[in-house]
Scaffold this active site. Structure first.
Site, PDB file in Angstrom:
ATOM      1  N   TYR A 142      -9.533  61.370  56.993  1.00  0.00           N
ATOM      2  CA  TYR A 142     -10.122  60.420  56.044  1.00  0.00           C
ATOM      3  C   TYR A 142     -10.469  61.141  54.733  1.00  0.00           C
ATOM      4  O   TYR A 142     -10.181  60.646  53.642  1.00  0.00           O
ATOM      5  CB  TYR A 142     -11.383  59.837  56.685  1.00  0.00           C
ATOM      6  CG  TYR A 142     -12.132  58.806  55.886  1.00  0.00           C
ATOM      7  CD1 TYR A 142     -11.600  57.540  55.672  1.00  0.00           C
ATOM      8  CD2 TYR A 142     -13.419  59.078  55.407  1.00  0.00           C
ATOM      9  CE1 TYR A 142     -12.324  56.573  54.972  1.00  0.00           C
ATOM     10  CE2 TYR A 142     -14.141  58.117  54.728  1.00  0.00           C
ATOM     11  CZ  TYR A 142     -13.595  56.863  54.511  1.00  0.00           C
ATOM     12  OH  TYR A 142     -14.309  55.925  53.835  1.00  0.00           O
ATOM     13  N   LYS A 146      -9.048  60.670  50.992  1.00  0.00           N
ATOM     14  CA  LYS A 146      -9.934  60.304  49.873  1.00  0.00           C
ATOM     15  C   LYS A 146      -9.763  61.269  48.697  1.00  0.00           C
ATOM     16  O   LYS A 146      -9.728  60.844  47.544  1.00  0.00           O
ATOM     17  CB  LYS A 146     -11.393  60.247  50.333  1.00  0.00           C
ATOM     18  CG  LYS A 146     -11.713  59.055  51.222  1.00  0.00           C
ATOM     19  CD  LYS A 146     -11.408  57.736  50.530  1.00  0.00           C
ATOM     20  CE  LYS A 146     -11.793  56.518  51.342  1.00  0.00           C
ATOM     21  NZ  LYS A 146     -11.293  55.258  50.757  1.00  0.00           N
TER      22      LYS A 146
HETATM   23  N1  SER Z   1     -18.856  54.732  55.876  1.00  0.00           N
HETATM   24  C1  SER Z   1     -17.699  55.563  55.861  1.00  0.00           C
HETATM   25  C2  SER Z   1     -17.411  56.139  57.192  1.00  0.00           C
HETATM   26  O1  SER Z   1     -18.325  56.375  57.917  1.00  0.00           O
HETATM   27  C3  SER Z   1     -17.876  56.671  54.865  1.00  0.00           C
HETATM   28  O2  SER Z   1     -17.103  56.436  53.760  1.00  0.00           O
HETATM   29  O3  SER Z   1     -16.311  56.384  57.507  1.00  0.00           O
END
Ligand code: SER
Length: 317
Positions: A142, A146
């Site tokens: 993730y 990003k």
């Molecule tokens: N709220 C998100 C997550 O926990 C953080 O960008 O993945």
């Protein structure tokens, strides 16, 4: 923003953002799109809706063009914990969808927004008061998505002149839509369980601080950034924004002010705990404040009072 297309419009942020944008700009001027179909009676049905798989760039372009969009708000993505379990799917969806959305914006001359996250930071990032410009070596898929996304949005601005804008959201808390597959989700679940069962078992360990924000502040931040004078924006695509930083026992104590018998227990999930520990404890939002007047209105206590009141009504408690 006059004719806005939203992807991921049934997601955690999209489902509320669509309603807010329709209130501000007119229901007929906001096209909601999502992979799923809206449930009957859902707010996505209060205006135009089209099904869209964001990995299908051709359809995305066609929908934006036939709607006459001048703005694309790209929210469709997998969150951190799901992305860790399905890294290749996350890469394909998060990066493939973003490239399609940026290409659509370049081809049609659209203003563009997509969120980055505190997940764009990693263990080597300064943990406290994390600066706007700092080391970004995330250790999650993730996070990789990003950081690459922030850079790609910068690139589309500098190379092609696309008016790209974005923020690094912290964990977002809301009584409307449930998050799914995120690391900060505990801070939403805890309110539901407090009302439904009087007790919550946290998958994040005591003492683990993360930044958070109440959804109304997050939605307002998107609108304010998109309306901001572009000549003032130096950090176009990755503004740190935050409203509060807390750890599980602090949110537990805030809930106990309203429900004294509430009990908080722990059963730590090693995978999500490791993600949380790789993220900052608190980030510095000075650049967002200075460049476009970012302001969060809710702190932990005011958010908790509002969450519990609204959730009580929602759950019929
Ligand atoms: N709220 C998100 C997550 O926990 C953080 O960008 O993945």
């Amino acid at each position: 923003m006059k004719k806005i297309m939203v992807t991921g419009a049934l997601g955690q942020i999209g489902s509320e953002l669509t309603g807010k944008l329709r209130g501000l700009y007119g229901a007929e001027n906001v096209l909601a799109t999502d992979l799923r179909k809206p449930a009957e009676g859902s707010s996505a049905e209060n205006g135009p809706f089209m099904q869209l798989d964001v990995t299908d760039g051709e359809r995305m372009h066609e929908l934006a063009k036939s709607f006459g969009a001048d703005t694309l708000i790209h929210m469709a993505a997998l969150l951190s914990a799901t992305a860790e379990q399905k890294p290749l799917l996350a890469w394909n969806l998060n990066m493939g969808g973003l490239v399609n959305a940026l290409e659509t914006s370049r081809e049609l001359g659209l203003q563009f927004f997509t969120p980055s996250s505190i997940g764009a930071f990693g263990p080597s990032t300064p943990k406290h008061n994390t600066p706007q410009d700092t080391l970004q070596r995330p250790t999650t898929m993730y996070g990789v998505n990003k950081v690459a996304g922030e850079l790609l949005c910068d690139y589309y601005f500098s190379k092609f002149g696309v008016d790209t804008r974005g923020v690094r959201f912290p964990g977002l808390i809301s009584y409307v839509a449930l998050p799914g597959g995120g690391t900060t989700d505990y801070a939403v679940d805890i309110y539901y369980k407090a009302l439904e069962e009087g007790t919550y078992t946290s998958f994040i360990a005591e003492g683990t601080y993360m930044d958070m924000m109440y959804m109304p502040d997050a939605l307002q931040a998107i609108v304010d950034l998109m309306e901001a004078d572009p000549s003032k924006l130096t950090h176009r695509n990755a503004f740190n924004v935050t409203a509060m930083s807390f750890e599980p026992s602090e949110i537990g104590a805030a809930i106990q002010k309203h429900i004294p018998e509430f009990r908080l227990e722990y059963d730590v999930d090693p995978e999500r705990q490791a993600i949380a520990e790789s993220w900052p404890d608190s980030i510095d939002a000075t650049a967002a404040k200075e460049e476009w007047g970012f302001k969060a209105r809710y702190d932990l206590d005011s958010m908790t009072a509002d969450m519990l009141e609204k959730l009580k009504a929602k759950l019929g408690k």
